[in-house]
Design a protein around this motif. Structure first.
Motif, PDB file in Angstrom:
ATOM      1  N   SER A  35      -7.129  -6.814   8.758  1.00  0.00           N
ATOM      2  CA  SER A  35      -6.657  -7.473   7.843  1.00  0.00           C
ATOM      3  C   SER A  35      -5.310  -7.843   8.059  1.00  0.00           C
ATOM      4  CB  SER A  35      -6.592  -7.073   6.174  1.00  0.00           C
ATOM      5  OG  SER A  35      -6.072  -5.445   6.455  1.00  0.00           O
ATOM      6  N   ILE A  36      -4.966  -9.148   7.821  1.00  0.00           N
ATOM      7  CA  ILE A  36      -3.322  -9.758   7.718  1.00  0.00           C
ATOM      8  C   ILE A  36      -2.875 -10.175   6.618  1.00  0.00           C
ATOM      9  CG2 ILE A  36      -2.021 -11.201   9.264  1.00  0.00           C
ATOM     10  CD1 ILE A  36      -4.402 -11.339  11.389  1.00  0.00           C
ATOM     11  N   ALA A  37      -1.646  -9.532   6.262  1.00  0.00           N
ATOM     12  CA  ALA A  37      -1.084 -10.082   4.983  1.00  0.00           C
ATOM     13  C   ALA A  37       0.420 -10.311   5.149  1.00  0.00           C
ATOM     14  CB  ALA A  37      -1.455  -9.084   3.915  1.00  0.00           C
ATOM     15  N   HIS A  38       0.876 -11.166   4.533  1.00  0.00           N
ATOM     16  CA  HIS A  38       2.391 -11.311   4.376  1.00  0.00           C
ATOM     17  C   HIS A  38       2.776 -10.725   2.916  1.00  0.00           C
ATOM     18  CE1 HIS A  38       5.801 -14.183   2.780  1.00  0.00           C
ATOM     19  NE2 HIS A  38       6.177 -13.414   4.146  1.00  0.00           N
ATOM     20  N   MET A  39       3.698  -9.935   3.219  1.00  0.00           N
ATOM     21  CA  MET A  39       4.359  -9.006   2.021  1.00  0.00           C
ATOM     22  C   MET A  39       5.767  -9.412   1.675  1.00  0.00           C
ATOM     23  SD  MET A  39       2.140  -5.782   2.238  1.00  0.00           S
ATOM     24  CE  MET A  39       0.441  -5.692   2.973  1.00  0.00           C
ATOM     25  N   ILE A  40       6.043  -9.365   0.598  1.00  0.00           N
ATOM     26  CA  ILE A  40       7.483  -8.957  -0.238  1.00  0.00           C
ATOM     27  C   ILE A  40       7.637  -7.754  -1.137  1.00  0.00           C
ATOM     28  CG2 ILE A  40       9.424 -10.198  -1.140  1.00  0.00           C
ATOM     29  CD1 ILE A  40       8.469 -12.923  -0.351  1.00  0.00           C
ATOM     30  N   ALA A  41       8.244  -6.878  -0.552  1.00  0.00           N
ATOM     31  CA  ALA A  41       8.542  -5.755  -1.180  1.00  0.00           C
ATOM     32  C   ALA A  41      10.021  -5.767  -2.009  1.00  0.00           C
ATOM     33  CB  ALA A  41       8.648  -4.372  -0.660  1.00  0.00           C
ATOM     34  N   PRO A  42      10.157  -5.587  -3.472  1.00  0.00           N
ATOM     35  CA  PRO A  42      11.493  -5.803  -4.102  1.00  0.00           C
ATOM     36  C   PRO A  42      12.117  -4.564  -4.027  1.00  0.00           C
ATOM     37  CG  PRO A  42       9.678  -5.575  -5.947  1.00  0.00           C
ATOM     38  CD  PRO A  42       9.038  -5.571  -4.364  1.00  0.00           C
ATOM     39  N   SER A  43      13.440  -4.551  -3.998  1.00  0.00           N
ATOM     40  CA  SER A  43      14.484  -3.513  -4.241  1.00  0.00           C
ATOM     41  C   SER A  43      13.895  -2.413  -5.169  1.00  0.00           C
ATOM     42  CB  SER A  43      15.762  -3.969  -4.502  1.00  0.00           C
ATOM     43  OG  SER A  43      16.660  -2.799  -4.597  1.00  0.00           O
ATOM     44  N   GLY A  44      13.720  -1.195  -4.671  1.00  0.00           N
ATOM     45  CA  GLY A  44      13.260  -0.133  -5.417  1.00  0.00           C
ATOM     46  C   GLY A  44      11.695   0.037  -5.381  1.00  0.00           C
ATOM     47  N   TRP A  45      11.103  -0.653  -4.850  1.00  0.00           N
ATOM     48  CA  TRP A  45       9.613  -0.476  -4.683  1.00  0.00           C
ATOM     49  C   TRP A  45       9.322   0.642  -3.711  1.00  0.00           C
ATOM     50  CZ3 TRP A  45       7.127  -0.733  -0.108  1.00  0.00           C
ATOM     51  CH2 TRP A  45       5.599  -0.524   0.019  1.00  0.00           C
ATOM     52  N   GLY A  46       8.180   1.468  -4.306  1.00  0.00           N
ATOM     53  CA  GLY A  46       7.495   2.504  -3.366  1.00  0.00           C
ATOM     54  C   GLY A  46       6.044   2.817  -3.788  1.00  0.00           C
ATOM     55  N   GLU A  47       5.432   3.428  -2.826  1.00  0.00           N
ATOM     56  CA  GLU A  47       4.082   3.746  -2.726  1.00  0.00           C
ATOM     57  C   GLU A  47       4.070   5.382  -2.751  1.00  0.00           C
ATOM     58  OE1 GLU A  47       1.543   0.177  -1.000  1.00  0.00           O
ATOM     59  OE2 GLU A  47       2.284   1.851   0.409  1.00  0.00           O
ATOM     60  N   PRO A  48       3.063   6.053  -3.031  1.00  0.00           N
ATOM     61  CA  PRO A  48       2.653   7.390  -2.980  1.00  0.00           C
ATOM     62  C   PRO A  48       2.391   7.438  -1.511  1.00  0.00           C
ATOM     63  CG  PRO A  48       0.893   6.563  -4.345  1.00  0.00           C
ATOM     64  CD  PRO A  48       2.014   5.521  -3.894  1.00  0.00           C
ATOM     65  N   PHE A  49       2.581   8.825  -0.997  1.00  0.00           N
ATOM     66  CA  PHE A  49       1.822   8.921   0.215  1.00  0.00           C
ATOM     67  C   PHE A  49       0.640   8.645   0.518  1.00  0.00           C
ATOM     68  CE2 PHE A  49       5.827  11.846   0.816  1.00  0.00           C
ATOM     69  CZ  PHE A  49       6.093  11.699   2.042  1.00  0.00           C
ATOM     70  N   GLN A  50       0.164   8.618   1.527  1.00  0.00           N
ATOM     71  CA  GLN A  50      -1.239   8.094   1.883  1.00  0.00           C
ATOM     72  C   GLN A  50      -1.700   8.688   3.233  1.00  0.00           C
ATOM     73  OE1 GLN A  50      -0.778   4.104   0.955  1.00  0.00           O
ATOM     74  NE2 GLN A  50      -0.149   3.463   3.042  1.00  0.00           N
ATOM     75  N   THR A  51      -2.868   8.951   3.710  1.00  0.00           N
ATOM     76  CA  THR A  51      -3.328   9.025   5.043  1.00  0.00           C
ATOM     77  C   THR A  51      -4.517   8.111   5.421  1.00  0.00           C
ATOM     78  OG1 THR A  51      -2.904  11.460   4.469  1.00  0.00           O
ATOM     79  CG2 THR A  51      -4.174  11.052   6.220  1.00  0.00           C
ATOM     80  N   PRO A  52      -4.125   6.838   5.700  1.00  0.00           N
ATOM     81  CA  PRO A  52      -5.035   5.858   6.054  1.00  0.00           C
ATOM     82  C   PRO A  52      -6.143   6.054   7.066  1.00  0.00           C
ATOM     83  CG  PRO A  52      -2.971   4.898   6.126  1.00  0.00           C
ATOM     84  CD  PRO A  52      -2.904   6.507   5.991  1.00  0.00           C
TER      85      PRO A  52
END
Length: 120
Positions: A35-52
Motif C-alpha cells: 500500500s502507498i498513501a500520501h498523508m497529512i497529520a495535523p498538529s496534535g494528532w496521534g495514534e495508540p501503540f501498535q505492533t504491525p
C-alpha cells in the motif's frame, strides 16, 4: 496493460483530522502486496501503540513526525525516511505546531487487522 495510472486515490476517513489518500492498496486498487498513501497529520494528532504485521516505510515531505519504536523516540524531519520493521511496537504522532506531510508504504498492504493497535 503493463501499468496502472492512479488518477483518483481513495480518501480514507480517519479520526483526528488526519488526511489519507491511498494511491495503491486494498481499498484503492485491491492490491494486497503493498500500500502507498500520501498523508497529512495535523498538529496534535496521534495514534495508540501498535505492533504491525507489515513493514512500513515513511518518507517525510514537510514538517516533523514523532515515532516511538521499541522504547526509542525518533523525530523524522522533511527529507528524511525511516523503515519500521514488522513486529516492532510503534506509536506515531505529531506533537509539533506544523502539519506533518509524508508518504507511507506498507508491505504487505495495510489492513486494520494487521496493524494490531492497542487500546488507549
Amino acid at each position: 496493460m503493463g501499468y496502472l495510472h492512479q488518477k483518483n486515490p481513495t480518501v480514507i476517513p480517519v479520526p483526528g483530522n488526519k488526511t489519507i489518500e491511498e494511491h495503491f492498496g486494498i481499498p484503492s486498487t485491491n492490491t494486497n502486496e503493498i500500500s502507498i498513501a500520501h498523508m497529512i497529520a495535523p498538529s496534535g494528532w496521534g495514534e495508540p501503540f501498535q505492533t504491525p504485521n507489515f513493514d512500513e516505510w515513511t518518507l517525510m515531505v514537510r514538517g516533523r513526525k514523532q515515532i516511538e519504536v521499541d522504547g526509542e523516540t525518533v523525530i523524522l524531519s522533511a527529507g528524511e525516511s525511516i523503515l519500521i520493521k514488522k513486529g516492532s511496537r510503534v506509536r506515531y504522532s505529531n506533537p509539533f505546531t506544523e502539519d506533518a506531510e509524508y508518504w507511507s508504504i506498507c508491505k504487505p498492504a495495510f489492513t486494520l487487522d494487521a496493524v494490531n493497535r492497542e487500546e488507549e
